[in-house]
Design a protein around this motif. Structure first.
Motif, PDB file in Angstrom:
ATOM      1  N   VAL A   8       0.774  -1.306   0.006  1.00 11.06           N
ATOM      2  CA  VAL A   8      -0.077  -0.014   0.012  1.00 11.06           C
ATOM      3  C   VAL A   8       0.921   1.251   0.022  1.00 11.06           C
ATOM      4  O   VAL A   8       0.390   2.222  -0.687  1.00 11.06           O
ATOM      5  CB  VAL A   8      -1.001  -0.073   1.186  1.00 11.06           C
ATOM      6  CG1 VAL A   8      -1.749   1.366   1.445  1.00 11.06           C
ATOM      7  CG2 VAL A   8      -1.962  -1.085   1.079  1.00 11.06           C
ATOM      8  N   ILE A  11       2.113   1.711  -3.468  1.00  8.33           N
ATOM      9  CA  ILE A  11       1.176   2.238  -4.325  1.00  8.33           C
ATOM     10  C   ILE A  11       0.706   3.638  -3.961  1.00  8.33           C
ATOM     11  O   ILE A  11       0.409   4.432  -5.020  1.00  8.33           O
ATOM     12  CB  ILE A  11      -0.220   1.118  -4.493  1.00  8.33           C
ATOM     13  CG1 ILE A  11       0.169   0.053  -4.839  1.00  8.33           C
ATOM     14  CG2 ILE A  11      -1.370   1.883  -5.152  1.00  8.33           C
ATOM     15  CD1 ILE A  11       0.505  -0.226  -6.256  1.00  8.33           C
ATOM     16  N   VAL A  31       1.020   6.837  -6.676  1.00  6.74           N
ATOM     17  CA  VAL A  31      -0.122   7.774  -7.154  1.00  6.74           C
ATOM     18  C   VAL A  31      -0.001   9.018  -6.867  1.00  6.74           C
ATOM     19  O   VAL A  31      -0.004   9.847  -7.747  1.00  6.74           O
ATOM     20  CB  VAL A  31      -1.388   7.082  -6.453  1.00  6.74           C
ATOM     21  CG1 VAL A  31      -2.611   8.024  -6.658  1.00  6.74           C
ATOM     22  CG2 VAL A  31      -1.916   5.680  -7.136  1.00  6.74           C
ATOM     23  N   VAL A  68      -9.063   6.829  -5.572  1.00  5.74           N
ATOM     24  CA  VAL A  68      -8.271   5.677  -6.371  1.00  5.74           C
ATOM     25  C   VAL A  68      -7.595   4.644  -5.143  1.00  5.74           C
ATOM     26  O   VAL A  68      -7.883   3.570  -5.283  1.00  5.74           O
ATOM     27  CB  VAL A  68      -7.518   6.031  -7.323  1.00  5.74           C
ATOM     28  CG1 VAL A  68      -6.414   5.019  -7.795  1.00  5.74           C
ATOM     29  CG2 VAL A  68      -8.301   6.730  -8.299  1.00  5.74           C
ATOM     30  N   LEU A  69      -6.804   5.347  -4.186  1.00  2.00           N
ATOM     31  CA  LEU A  69      -6.262   4.482  -3.437  1.00  2.00           C
ATOM     32  C   LEU A  69      -7.177   3.591  -2.391  1.00  2.00           C
ATOM     33  O   LEU A  69      -7.078   2.514  -1.967  1.00  2.00           O
ATOM     34  CB  LEU A  69      -5.251   5.317  -2.640  1.00  2.00           C
ATOM     35  CG  LEU A  69      -3.782   5.942  -3.341  1.00  2.00           C
ATOM     36  CD1 LEU A  69      -3.348   6.745  -2.984  1.00  2.00           C
ATOM     37  CD2 LEU A  69      -2.857   4.686  -3.959  1.00  2.00           C
ATOM     38  N   GLY A 123      -9.935   2.953  -2.701  1.00  4.17           N
ATOM     39  CA  GLY A 123     -10.786   2.057  -3.412  1.00  4.17           C
ATOM     40  C   GLY A 123     -10.252   0.840  -3.702  1.00  4.17           C
ATOM     41  O   GLY A 123     -10.716  -0.564  -3.581  1.00  4.17           O
ATOM     42  N   GLY A 124      -8.786   0.791  -4.196  1.00  4.58           N
ATOM     43  CA  GLY A 124      -7.762  -0.323  -4.305  1.00  4.58           C
ATOM     44  C   GLY A 124      -7.645  -0.950  -2.960  1.00  4.58           C
ATOM     45  O   GLY A 124      -7.503  -2.172  -3.065  1.00  4.58           O
ATOM     46  N   VAL A 125      -7.374  -0.264  -1.943  1.00  5.50           N
ATOM     47  CA  VAL A 125      -7.494  -0.824  -0.712  1.00  5.50           C
ATOM     48  C   VAL A 125      -8.331  -1.781  -0.177  1.00  5.50           C
ATOM     49  O   VAL A 125      -8.174  -2.901   0.160  1.00  5.50           O
ATOM     50  CB  VAL A 125      -6.959   0.077   0.482  1.00  5.50           C
ATOM     51  CG1 VAL A 125      -6.954  -0.578   2.031  1.00  5.50           C
ATOM     52  CG2 VAL A 125      -5.506   0.755   0.374  1.00  5.50           C
ATOM     53  N   LEU A 184     -10.718  -2.869  -2.257  1.00  3.39           N
ATOM     54  CA  LEU A 184     -10.610  -3.897  -3.002  1.00  3.39           C
ATOM     55  C   LEU A 184      -9.837  -5.233  -2.616  1.00  3.39           C
ATOM     56  O   LEU A 184     -10.052  -6.329  -2.670  1.00  3.39           O
ATOM     57  CB  LEU A 184     -10.318  -3.744  -4.460  1.00  3.39           C
ATOM     58  CG  LEU A 184     -10.337  -4.493  -5.613  1.00  3.39           C
ATOM     59  CD1 LEU A 184     -11.610  -5.226  -5.799  1.00  3.39           C
ATOM     60  CD2 LEU A 184      -9.837  -3.984  -7.054  1.00  3.39           C
ATOM     61  N   ILE A 185      -8.793  -4.708  -2.112  1.00  6.96           N
ATOM     62  CA  ILE A 185      -7.808  -5.664  -1.697  1.00  6.96           C
ATOM     63  C   ILE A 185      -8.347  -6.554  -0.521  1.00  6.96           C
ATOM     64  O   ILE A 185      -8.020  -7.662  -0.441  1.00  6.96           O
ATOM     65  CB  ILE A 185      -6.114  -5.269  -1.512  1.00  6.96           C
ATOM     66  CG1 ILE A 185      -5.645  -4.786  -2.840  1.00  6.96           C
ATOM     67  CG2 ILE A 185      -5.367  -6.186  -0.751  1.00  6.96           C
ATOM     68  CD1 ILE A 185      -4.340  -3.641  -2.520  1.00  6.96           C
TER      69      ILE A 185
END
Length: 141
Positions: A48, A51, A55, A77-78, A80-82, A84-85
């Motif tokens: 994280v 990433i 970003v 974006v970040l 959301g990615g976290v 999602l993971i």
């Protein structure tokens, strides 16, 4: 390798610490033939961090967009990615009932502090560069 001086001392310590920590985690997982929760949490933090840094470093590509929108977009974006993971990892392991909330807080608070420091430094550098350009222009006239 660069010479370690006052400017590079702290970044060098951080890089060495990260390499040693990641090596220790991976070596423990190999030797013990088991991948524990704390190991996956630490690897998640480095991922994280990587990433988020990537970003944040791309803000210059979005100069035509107002800065507040860039900052909010990067955060969305970040996070959301976290999340999602976390959701994907929940497909393979049991998650704590507060996993999403805990990760949201664990990411959001440091991110806000880090992004604020980063963007204040960017602002400071731009202000200094503009002042230098102004001084050069005045000397040329």
């Amino acid at each position: 390798m660069k010479i370690i001086d006052k400017k590079t001392f702290i970044p060098t310590v951080c890089v060495v610490y990260t390499i040693l920590s990641m090596s220790k985690i991976i070596l423990e997982a190999i030797i013990q033939n088991e991948f524990g929760n704390y190991q996956s949490n630490l690897l998640m933090m480095i991922f994280v961090s990587f990433i988020a840094t990537l970003v944040l470093s791309q803000h210059y590509r979005l100069q035509q967009i107002p800065l507040p929108l860039v900052i909010i977009g990067q955060y969305l974006v970040l996070i959301g990615g976290v999340l999602l993971i976390i959701w994907i990892s929940g497909l393979y392991t049991d998650l704590h009932p507060n996993a999403y909330r805990d990760m949201f807080l664990s990411f959001t608070i440091p991110y806000i502090i880090g992004a604020a420091i980063y963007y204040l430094n960017v602002f400071w550098e731009v202000k200094n560069a503009n002042q230098m350009l102004k001084n050069i222009k005045m000397k040329g006239d």
